[in-house]
Design a protein around this motif. Structure first.
Motif, short mmCIF file in Angstrom:
data_model
loop_
_atom_site.label_atom_id
_atom_site.label_comp_id
_atom_site.label_asym_id
_atom_site.label_seq_id
_atom_site.Cartn_x
_atom_site.Cartn_y
_atom_site.Cartn_z
N GLN A 410 0.86 -1.19 0.00
CA GLN A 410 0.00 0.00 0.00
C GLN A 410 0.90 1.24 0.00
O GLN A 410 1.84 1.33 0.80
N ARG A 428 -0.70 -11.34 2.79
CA ARG A 428 -1.97 -11.92 2.34
C ARG A 428 -1.82 -13.43 2.25
O ARG A 428 -0.76 -13.94 1.91
N GLU A 601 -9.28 8.09 3.65
CA GLU A 601 -10.18 7.55 2.62
C GLU A 601 -10.81 8.64 1.77
O GLU A 601 -11.28 8.37 0.67
N TYR A 620 -6.88 4.33 1.52
CA TYR A 620 -7.53 3.96 0.26
C TYR A 620 -7.61 5.16 -0.68
O TYR A 620 -7.72 5.00 -1.90
N1 LIG Z 1 -10.57 0.83 6.43
C1 LIG Z 1 -9.41 1.17 5.89
N2 LIG Z 1 -8.35 0.34 6.07
C2 LIG Z 1 -7.18 0.71 5.52
C3 LIG Z 1 -7.03 1.90 4.81
N3 LIG Z 1 -5.73 1.99 4.41
C4 LIG Z 1 -5.12 0.86 4.85
N4 LIG Z 1 -5.98 0.08 5.51
C5 LIG Z 1 -5.74 -1.20 6.18
O1 LIG Z 1 -5.16 -0.92 7.43
C6 LIG Z 1 -4.18 -1.89 7.73
C7 LIG Z 1 -2.89 -1.19 7.98
O2 LIG Z 1 -1.96 -2.02 8.48
P1 LIG Z 1 -1.58 -2.12 10.01
O3 LIG Z 1 -2.19 -1.03 10.83
O4 LIG Z 1 -0.12 -2.27 10.09
O5 LIG Z 1 -2.31 -3.46 10.47
C8 LIG Z 1 -1.93 -4.68 9.89
C9 LIG Z 1 -0.81 -5.33 10.62
O6 LIG Z 1 -0.90 -5.08 12.01
C10 LIG Z 1 -1.05 -6.79 10.38
N5 LIG Z 1 -0.15 -7.25 9.32
C11 LIG Z 1 -0.26 -7.16 8.00
N6 LIG Z 1 0.81 -7.72 7.41
C12 LIG Z 1 1.61 -8.16 8.39
C13 LIG Z 1 2.90 -8.82 8.43
O7 LIG Z 1 3.54 -9.10 7.40
N7 LIG Z 1 3.41 -9.11 9.66
C14 LIG Z 1 2.77 -8.79 10.80
N8 LIG Z 1 3.32 -9.12 11.95
N9 LIG Z 1 1.58 -8.17 10.80
C15 LIG Z 1 1.01 -7.84 9.61
O8 LIG Z 1 -2.36 -6.95 9.97
C16 LIG Z 1 -3.03 -5.70 10.08
C17 LIG Z 1 -4.12 -5.58 9.08
O9 LIG Z 1 -3.63 -5.58 7.79
P2 LIG Z 1 -4.58 -5.37 6.56
O10 LIG Z 1 -5.79 -6.20 6.70
O11 LIG Z 1 -3.75 -5.51 5.34
O12 LIG Z 1 -5.02 -3.88 6.78
C18 LIG Z 1 -4.12 -2.82 6.54
C19 LIG Z 1 -4.68 -1.97 5.43
O13 LIG Z 1 -5.24 -2.71 4.38
C20 LIG Z 1 -8.16 2.76 4.66
O14 LIG Z 1 -8.12 3.82 4.06
N10 LIG Z 1 -9.31 2.35 5.23
#
Ligand SMILES: Nc1nc2c(ncn2[C@@H]2O[C@@H]3COP(=O)(O)O[C@H]4[C@@H](O)[C@H](n5cnc6c(=O)[nH]c(N)nc65)O[C@@H]4COP(=O)(O)O[C@H]3[C@H]2O)c(=O)[nH]1
Length: 664
Positions: A410, A428, A601, A620
């Motif tokens: 992103q 993912r 957003e 987003y």
């Molecule tokens: N509603 C909304 N959401 C937005 C927007 N912009 C970004 N996001 C979402 O917010 C999350 C941001 O990542 P995070 O706070 O680090 O939060 C991440 C992070 O804590 C964890 N994560 C993701 N990848 C990894 C990884 O490789 N390792 C670890 N340890 N944790 C991960 O999972 C969490 C969720 O990831 P994602 O589902 O990809 O969700 C991501 C992203 O898709 C927006 O404008 N609106």
């Protein structure tokens, strides 16, 4: 020896207490078992009394003198009394009543006197048939006394001396010179038999002590002194009948320590053991008498609480969480762990102690899956949820082997320069049947099953390899799990990923959450400094939620603050959200840290974020997470005019003043 502990009463009278005393330093339960053994070996008892009555009867028939007749009468009455007392004692013991132990001992002594008297008068009678019969009989009795009563060596010695000692005097007074030889032999015989009694007693006590220790070990956890699994099972089974009859209410609280493994890995097993002991002490301190605490696995504890309903059990659970979560001092280090608790109570429908434990275990699973430090009460639907979870765990393990993971990226936008500054790598899982599974669903599971470290290493390597192909020195941000952070191998993994990919260290940014910083300040600080020495940047993720301790910003080498998306969501509607974002950005600016607003957003949110002074934005509005192969296309479009593509980083029709660099 049959264990009859607690079923036969200890003697109470002074004389009988003295006679039955097995020696010093013998614990109560052993004393009780020794007394119980005096009542045992019934065939020897029956043989002994029958033999005495028979010999006295034969003697009285051959020599119908008042001395022999009274001897027979005495033995007969004694035999009836002793038989009656022993039957009464067994009945009382079986019904948990007081047993007539004092009387039993006194009658045993009287019996010894009776045997001794009979031998004495037989030797004086001049009838050598009767004398030989009586002497042989009492000598044989000594064997029985020794074998049957060595649990009380004083009593046995007294009986031996009383039953055969008079034969010595009888032999001297018999008038038969050859009997003097017998008179000389008898004291040695008495001495040898008494010695044997004491030897046997010492062996018995040693064996019983060893048995008791083994039993203790079999039911207790040697590290914490709490019960172990079989101790818990025994306690549960003991209460179960009353529970089923509705006369007792019990609850099980199943605890699993959160973060214990990391402490074990980090500080070593000795420190881990000390910590477990301290946890055991804290649990013990919270229990009422009659409750039981057990350690049934490495860091798994169970509390068995009696007379509690679901509400009280949950309240106890909360108190346990609070107690276990308070900091510990282990080997001079302050360490913090938590605990999750599953609670189940034995209501109708719980068929067995095993099932109750299973319910508590299921509730524990639920508590853990809701995040750490939770207490959950068992509900029937949990079993089905557990099955789903187990399938997910199995799928997750094979996903790693089958290469079902991929990284999406992103964009992160430098608001002032109006350009893409880098991308955040977001993991993912492309599940073969379920499609794309979000990280929020599987990362906690990966953490629980110990998969997060290899998975995290894979993410690091993949992100560095892919970022190394990007143009313009764009940065890549990688999320770290707190467990990965505490694994002890993080610096090495980061070094490997940089070396293998050839990515410049200043292009890698590691995103940590506050939970990484919660414990072990010195250790954490040193890891962060090692990473910084590699040239890597550190971002503090989700700032504004959780603890949001400002001291972290001062104490740890952090380059960037990521303001949690929840503030951005409210920034247009709530003035307090705007003030909070503004305060964080000015704090960041003062500490020479950049600030990134997450979750932008809409255009309105962007305007507000700019106004609040954020240096970077992500959300987003700029672009959703996308596969690596689409990034080049995205970058090309971003560099073209927004009017041409209908896609803009900072829309052109904005007030030009908003495009100015943010004020410091
Ligand atoms: N509603 C909304 N959401 C937005 C927007 N912009 C970004 N996001 C979402 O917010 C999350 C941001 O990542 P995070 O706070 O680090 O939060 C991440 C992070 O804590 C964890 N994560 C993701 N990848 C990894 C990884 O490789 N390792 C670890 N340890 N944790 C991960 O999972 C969490 C969720 O990831 P994602 O589902 O990809 O969700 C991501 C992203 O898709 C927006 O404008 N609106």
């Amino acid at each position: 020896m049959r264990d009859q502990t607690g079923t036969f009463s200890l003697p109470k009278w002074r004389l009988t207490r003295w006679l039955a005393d097995p020696g010093q330093d013998i614990p109560l339960n052993l004393r009780q078992a020794l007394i119980a053994s005096l009542f045992g070996t019934l065939p020897i008892f029956i043989g002994g009394v029958a033999n005495t009555v028979l010999v006295a009867a034969v003697a009285a028939l051959r020599l119908p003198h008042p001395m022999f007749v009274s001897w027979f009468a005495f033995e007969f009455v004694l035999c009836v009394l002793r038989t009656h007392i022993i039957i009464a004692a067994f009945r009382a013991a079986a019904n948990g009543r007081e047993t007539p132990t004092d009387l039993y001992i006194v009658l045993a002594v009287l019996w010894g006197i009776g045997v001794g008297y009979g031998t004495f008068i037989s030797l004086l009678s001049g009838d050598w048939v009767v004398a030989a019969l009586a002497c042989l009989s009492s000598a044989a009795m000594m064997g029985g006394i020794c074998f049957r009563n060595y649990a009380a060596p004083r009593l046995a010695t007294a009986m031996i001396v009383l039953s055969f000692g008079p034969a010595c005097l009888g032999a001297v007074l018999s008038g038969e010179p050859i009997m003097l030889l017998t008179a000389l032999q008898i004291p040695f015989y008495l001495f040898a038999m008494s010695k044997a009694v004491y030897r046997l007693n010492a062996m018995l006590v040693t064996t019983m002590r060893a048995e008791r220790d083994n039993d203790y070990r079999a039911r207790h956890d040697m590290l914490t002194g709490l019960s172990n699994r079989s101790g818990l099972t025994a306690a549960l089974e003991q209460k179960w009948e009353m529970v089923q009859q509705g006369r007792q209410r019990i609850a099980l609280l199943y605890l699993d320590l959160d973060g214990f493994k990391a402490i074990n890995d980090h500080h070593g097993h000795t420190a881990g053991d000390r910590l477990l002991k301290l946890v055991g002490e804290r649990l013990g301190n919270l229990l009422r008498s009659g409750d039981l605490a057990a350690r049934i696995g490495g860091d798994e504890f169970v509390v068995l609480a009696h007379s509690v309903g679901s509400t009280e059990a949950m309240q106890l659970g909360d108190r346990l969480i609070e107690a276990v979560s308070a900091p510990y001092l282990v080997d001079g280090h302050e360490v913090v762990i938590g605990t999750s608790i599953g609670v189940a109570s034995a209501q109708t429908g719980v068929a067995s102690p095993d099932q109750l434990l299973k319910h508590a275990d299921l509730a524990l699973y639920e508590a853990k899956s809701q995040g750490r430090g939770n207490c959950c009460f068992f509900e029937p639907g949990m079993e089905a949820r557990l099955r789903v979870r187990q399938v997910l765990e199995a799928d997750l393990r094979s996903a790693f082997v089958n290469g079902e993971f991929e990284l999406f990226y992103q964009p992160q936008i430098n608001i002032a320069a109006n350009e893409v500054s880098g991308f955040e790598a977001l993991l993912r899982w492309r599940h073969p049947e379920r499609g794309m599974i979000p990280p929020s669903e599987f990362i906690p599971v990966a953490e629980d099953i110990g998969l997060i470290s290899p998975l995290g290493e894979w993410v690091l390597m993949q992100a560095c390899n892919e970022a190394a192909q990007w143009p313009r020195n764009l940065k890549v941000a990688v999320n770290l799990s707190p467990l990965q952070f505490r694994s002890g191998t993080l610096t090495q993994s980061v070094g490997n990923a940089l070396a293998t990919s050839g990515l410049a260290p200043d292009r890698l940014e590691l995103e940590i959450t506050e939970s990484c910083l919660l414990q072990e300040n010195e250790e954490t600080l040193s890891i962060l400094h090692q990473l910084r020495r590699l040239g890597i940047r550190i971002a503090l993720d989700d700032f504004g939620t959780g603890y949001s301790s400002i001291s972290y910003l001062r104490d740890f080498p952090i380059n960037k603050i990521k303001i949690d998306g929840s503030f951005v969501r409210d920034i247009c509607s709530r003035s307090d959200a705007f003030v909070i974002v503004q305060s964080i950005t000015s704090l960041g600016a003062g500490l020479m840290m950049s600030t990134v607003a997450e979750g932008i957003e809409t255009e309105e949110q962007l305007l507000k974020i700019r106004e609040a002074g954020c240096t970077e934005g992500q959300g987003y509005y700029f672009g959703r997470p996308q596969p690596a192969r689409e990034l080049v296309d995205f970058l090309n479009r971003a560099e073209l005019s927004s009017v041409d593509l209908g896609l803009s980083l900072i829309p052109r029709d904005l007030n030009p003043s908003l495009l100015k660099p943010p004020s410091p």
